[in-house]
Design a protein around this motif. Structure first.
Motif, PDB file in Angstrom:
ATOM      1  N   ILE A 149       0.840  -1.195   0.000  1.00 54.19           N
ATOM      2  CA  ILE A 149       0.000   0.000   0.000  1.00 54.19           C
ATOM      3  C   ILE A 149       0.873   1.242   0.000  1.00 54.19           C
ATOM      4  CG2 ILE A 149      -1.955  -1.136   1.139  1.00 54.19           C
ATOM      5  CD1 ILE A 149      -1.022   0.058   3.775  1.00 54.19           C
ATOM      6  N   ASP A 150       0.288   2.385  -0.337  1.00 52.29           N
ATOM      7  CA  ASP A 150       1.047   3.635  -0.439  1.00 52.29           C
ATOM      8  C   ASP A 150       1.377   4.221   0.930  1.00 52.29           C
ATOM      9  OD1 ASP A 150       0.959   3.591  -3.210  1.00 52.29           O
ATOM     10  OD2 ASP A 150      -0.963   4.664  -3.274  1.00 52.29           O
ATOM     11  N   THR A 151       2.512   4.893   0.978  1.00 52.32           N
ATOM     12  CA  THR A 151       2.884   5.653   2.174  1.00 52.32           C
ATOM     13  C   THR A 151       2.080   6.950   2.180  1.00 52.32           C
ATOM     14  OG1 THR A 151       5.123   4.756   2.236  1.00 52.32           O
ATOM     15  CG2 THR A 151       4.771   6.897   3.310  1.00 52.32           C
ATOM     16  N   VAL A 152       1.504   7.284   3.327  1.00 52.26           N
ATOM     17  CA  VAL A 152       0.741   8.528   3.447  1.00 52.26           C
ATOM     18  C   VAL A 152       1.716   9.678   3.600  1.00 52.26           C
ATOM     19  CG1 VAL A 152      -0.911   9.819   4.853  1.00 52.26           C
ATOM     20  CG2 VAL A 152      -1.257   7.372   4.443  1.00 52.26           C
ATOM     21  N   SER A 153       1.547  10.704   2.770  1.00 51.01           N
ATOM     22  CA  SER A 153       2.438  11.867   2.819  1.00 51.01           C
ATOM     23  C   SER A 153       2.384  12.511   4.204  1.00 51.01           C
ATOM     24  CB  SER A 153       1.995  12.880   1.754  1.00 51.01           C
ATOM     25  OG  SER A 153       2.809  14.027   1.794  1.00 51.01           O
ATOM     26  N   GLY A 154       3.571  12.796   4.754  1.00 52.73           N
ATOM     27  CA  GLY A 154       3.637  13.417   6.080  1.00 52.73           C
ATOM     28  C   GLY A 154       3.611  12.406   7.199  1.00 52.73           C
ATOM     29  N   ALA A 155       3.481  11.108   6.878  1.00 53.30           N
ATOM     30  CA  ALA A 155       3.428  10.065   7.911  1.00 53.30           C
ATOM     31  C   ALA A 155       4.300   8.887   7.478  1.00 53.30           C
ATOM     32  CB  ALA A 155       1.988   9.619   8.135  1.00 53.30           C
ATOM     33  N   THR A 156       5.525   9.185   7.081  1.00 52.04           N
ATOM     34  CA  THR A 156       6.432   8.165   6.535  1.00 52.04           C
ATOM     35  C   THR A 156       6.708   7.048   7.531  1.00 52.04           C
ATOM     36  OG1 THR A 156       7.490   9.888   5.201  1.00 52.04           O
ATOM     37  CG2 THR A 156       8.669   7.800   5.447  1.00 52.04           C
ATOM     38  N   TYR A 157       7.061   7.412   8.752  1.00 49.66           N
ATOM     39  CA  TYR A 157       7.415   6.396   9.743  1.00 49.66           C
ATOM     40  C   TYR A 157       6.187   5.584  10.181  1.00 49.66           C
ATOM     41  CZ  TYR A 157      12.016   8.549  10.052  1.00 49.66           C
ATOM     42  OH  TYR A 157      13.267   9.020   9.759  1.00 49.66           O
ATOM     43  N   THR A 158       5.077   6.274  10.380  1.00 43.25           N
ATOM     44  CA  THR A 158       3.854   5.571  10.769  1.00 43.25           C
ATOM     45  C   THR A 158       3.418   4.611   9.662  1.00 43.25           C
ATOM     46  OG1 THR A 158       3.110   7.379  12.185  1.00 43.25           O
ATOM     47  CG2 THR A 158       1.423   5.871  11.394  1.00 43.25           C
ATOM     48  N   SER A 159       3.493   5.062   8.426  1.00 44.88           N
ATOM     49  CA  SER A 159       3.122   4.210   7.289  1.00 44.88           C
ATOM     50  C   SER A 159       3.998   2.972   7.217  1.00 44.88           C
ATOM     51  CB  SER A 159       3.227   4.996   5.980  1.00 44.88           C
ATOM     52  OG  SER A 159       2.338   6.096   5.960  1.00 44.88           O
ATOM     53  N   ALA A 160       5.317   3.163   7.409  1.00 46.95           N
ATOM     54  CA  ALA A 160       6.245   2.035   7.345  1.00 46.95           C
ATOM     55  C   ALA A 160       5.941   1.024   8.442  1.00 46.95           C
ATOM     56  CB  ALA A 160       7.683   2.535   7.467  1.00 46.95           C
ATOM     57  N   GLY A 161       5.690   1.510   9.652  1.00 50.64           N
ATOM     58  CA  GLY A 161       5.350   0.608  10.760  1.00 50.64           C
ATOM     59  C   GLY A 161       4.036  -0.102  10.512  1.00 50.64           C
ATOM     60  N   TYR A 162       3.075   0.626   9.939  1.00 51.70           N
ATOM     61  CA  TYR A 162       1.764   0.042   9.650  1.00 51.70           C
ATOM     62  C   TYR A 162       1.918  -1.127   8.675  1.00 51.70           C
ATOM     63  CZ  TYR A 162      -3.227  -0.177   8.481  1.00 51.70           C
ATOM     64  OH  TYR A 162      -4.516  -0.597   8.306  1.00 51.70           O
ATOM     65  N   LYS A 163       2.657  -0.895   7.603  1.00 46.46           N
ATOM     66  CA  LYS A 163       2.823  -1.938   6.580  1.00 46.46           C
ATOM     67  C   LYS A 163       3.569  -3.152   7.130  1.00 46.46           C
ATOM     68  CE  LYS A 163       4.181   1.211   3.431  1.00 46.46           C
ATOM     69  NZ  LYS A 163       4.655   1.733   2.124  1.00 46.46           N
ATOM     70  N   GLN A 164       4.526  -2.896   8.028  1.00 42.79           N
ATOM     71  CA  GLN A 164       5.272  -3.994   8.640  1.00 42.79           C
ATOM     72  C   GLN A 164       4.345  -4.870   9.491  1.00 42.79           C
ATOM     73  OE1 GLN A 164       8.798  -2.721  10.781  1.00 42.79           O
ATOM     74  NE2 GLN A 164       8.822  -4.591  12.018  1.00 42.79           N
ATOM     75  N   SER A 165       3.515  -4.238  10.318  1.00 44.12           N
ATOM     76  CA  SER A 165       2.590  -5.000  11.164  1.00 44.12           C
ATOM     77  C   SER A 165       1.492  -5.647  10.322  1.00 44.12           C
ATOM     78  CB  SER A 165       1.977  -4.081  12.229  1.00 44.12           C
ATOM     79  OG  SER A 165       1.140  -4.821  13.099  1.00 44.12           O
ATOM     80  N   LEU A 166       1.058  -4.957   9.260  1.00 43.45           N
ATOM     81  CA  LEU A 166       0.049  -5.498   8.357  1.00 43.45           C
ATOM     82  C   LEU A 166       0.565  -6.788   7.707  1.00 43.45           C
ATOM     83  CD1 LEU A 166      -2.507  -5.457   6.644  1.00 43.45           C
ATOM     84  CD2 LEU A 166      -1.414  -3.735   5.168  1.00 43.45           C
ATOM     85  N   GLN A 167       1.798  -6.772   7.267  1.00 36.00           N
ATOM     86  CA  GLN A 167       2.377  -7.971   6.644  1.00 36.00           C
ATOM     87  C   GLN A 167       2.439  -9.107   7.653  1.00 36.00           C
ATOM     88  OE1 GLN A 167       3.519  -8.440   3.208  1.00 36.00           O
ATOM     89  NE2 GLN A 167       3.131 -10.458   4.107  1.00 36.00           N
TER      90      GLN A 167
END
Length: 360
Positions: free
Chosen positions: A334-352
């Motif tokens: 999924i796409d990284t949300v602009s302005g929330a790079t670290y949160t997006s990365a953590g989200y995708k890691q836990s999602l996987q």
């Protein structure tokens, strides 16, 4: 002896007759039934007014009062007293309620509305007054206690109301959140949620405002969905997560399926939830929970996300968008949300991680 003159005899007889009539008329008021009735009416009226004290009024003697146990709340004790007649609540009043400062204003606004609801509903299954979450919870707790003393059913309905006897209440476990505990109580009838309420929720400062806005919406969602698969309220991520956790616990106690759906809802039994591993980021932990049905993601939510200062604003903006992407894509790509790079990365890691657990 001289004989009496005939005319004189007539005069004497007439005089005697008139005297007799006058005498009879003077005695008539005491012996006339109509006059006696008129004279006695005021006494009967007074007796009628005094009948409640004398106990001659059966209808009034049927009324009774019962006082519920004192319910302790964060802002002070609440205690409810009921007046019942013919098995129905005719009056409800709070003999104790929070007071002092802001609490006095909240009490003055909420208690009359809670009283009215109690009389109208005839049970403890009444709405929480917005802005008075704790007072409402305490009121309902004491109201239920009073109904129990009055011989009500377990649902809070007077025993004379047979249909309400089928309803029951279950309270979920307390969910601990970053801002305070959350605990949900459900009322169920016929296997369906008829009412949901938070008996505990974060309070104090900004948390009170968030709770007053989010909890009524979460309650409504729980009733509509009939499961713990409900949306996170924007701006109340942690409260929503705690609410859903306690809601799931309540459904489990009520005999629900693992998905949170009551056992009577067979299709929902196919759904399941999996929670990914916690992903540590520079601004805080991120953890994702998925609901899957038929091998597809039907819901994604962050049960943990960065908070505090600017992070709270970033989380409130980014997480709903990440959730939506996860459901739409069905993968962690999924796409990284602009302005929330670290949160997006953590989200995708836990999602996987969650998808791996689900066998995706």
């Amino acid at each position: 002896m001289k004989k009496s003159h005939p005319i004189r005899r007539v005069v004497l007889a007439t005089a005697a007759t008139v005297s007799g009539i006058v005498l009879l008329l003077s005695l008539k008021p005491a012996s006339d039934p109509a006059a006696a009735s008129a004279g006695g009416a005021p006494q009967q009226s007074v007796a009628g007014q005094e009948s409640p004290q004398g106990g001659s009024s059966q209808q009034s003697s049927q009324a009774r009062t019962v006082t519920g146990a004192v319910a302790s709340t964060q802002y002070g004790p609440v205690q409810v007293r009921l007046t019942l007649a013919g098995g129905k609540i005719t009056k409800a009043e709070a003999v104790q309620a929070p007071s002092g400062g802001r609490s006095t204003q909240v009490t003055d606004d909420a208690v009359p509305r809670l009283n009215q609801q109690a009389v109208t509903a005839g049970t403890a299954d009444i709405d929480t007054v917005t802005g008075a979450t704790y007072t409402s919870a305490g009121y309902k707790q004491s109201l239920q206690s009073a109904l129990d003393k009055a011989g009500s059913t377990g649902s809070g309905a007077p025993a004379s109301k047979a249909p309400a006897a089928q309803a029951r209440t279950v309270t979920g476990a307390v969910a601990t959140t970053q801002y305070g505990p959350v605990q949900v109580r459900l009322t169920l009838a016929g296997g369906k949620i008829t009412k949901a309420e938070a008996v505990q929720a974060p309070s104090g400062g900004r948390s009170t405002q968030v709770t007053d806005d989010a909890v009524p919406r979460l309650n409504q969602q729980a009733v509509t969905a009939g499961t713990a698969d409900i949306d996170t309220v924007t701006g109340a991520t942690y409260t929503s997560a705690g609410y859903k956790q306690s809601l799931q616990s309540a459904l489990d106690k009520a005999g629900s399926t693992g998905s949170g759906a009551p056992a009577s809802k067979a299709p929902a039994a196919q759904a399941r939830t999996v929670t990914g591993a916690v992903a540590t980021t520079q601004y805080g932990p991120v953890q994702v929970r998925l609901t899957l049905a038929g091998g597809k993601i039907t819901k994604a939510e962050a049960v943990q996300a960065p908070s505090g200062g600017r992070s709270t604003q970033v989380t409130d903006d980014a997480v709903p968008r990440l959730n939506q992407q996860a459901v739409t894509a069905g993968t962690a790509d999924i796409d990284t949300v602009s302005g929330a790079t670290y949160t997006s990365a953590g989200y995708k890691q836990s999602l996987q991680s969650a998808l791996d657990k689900a066998g995706g």
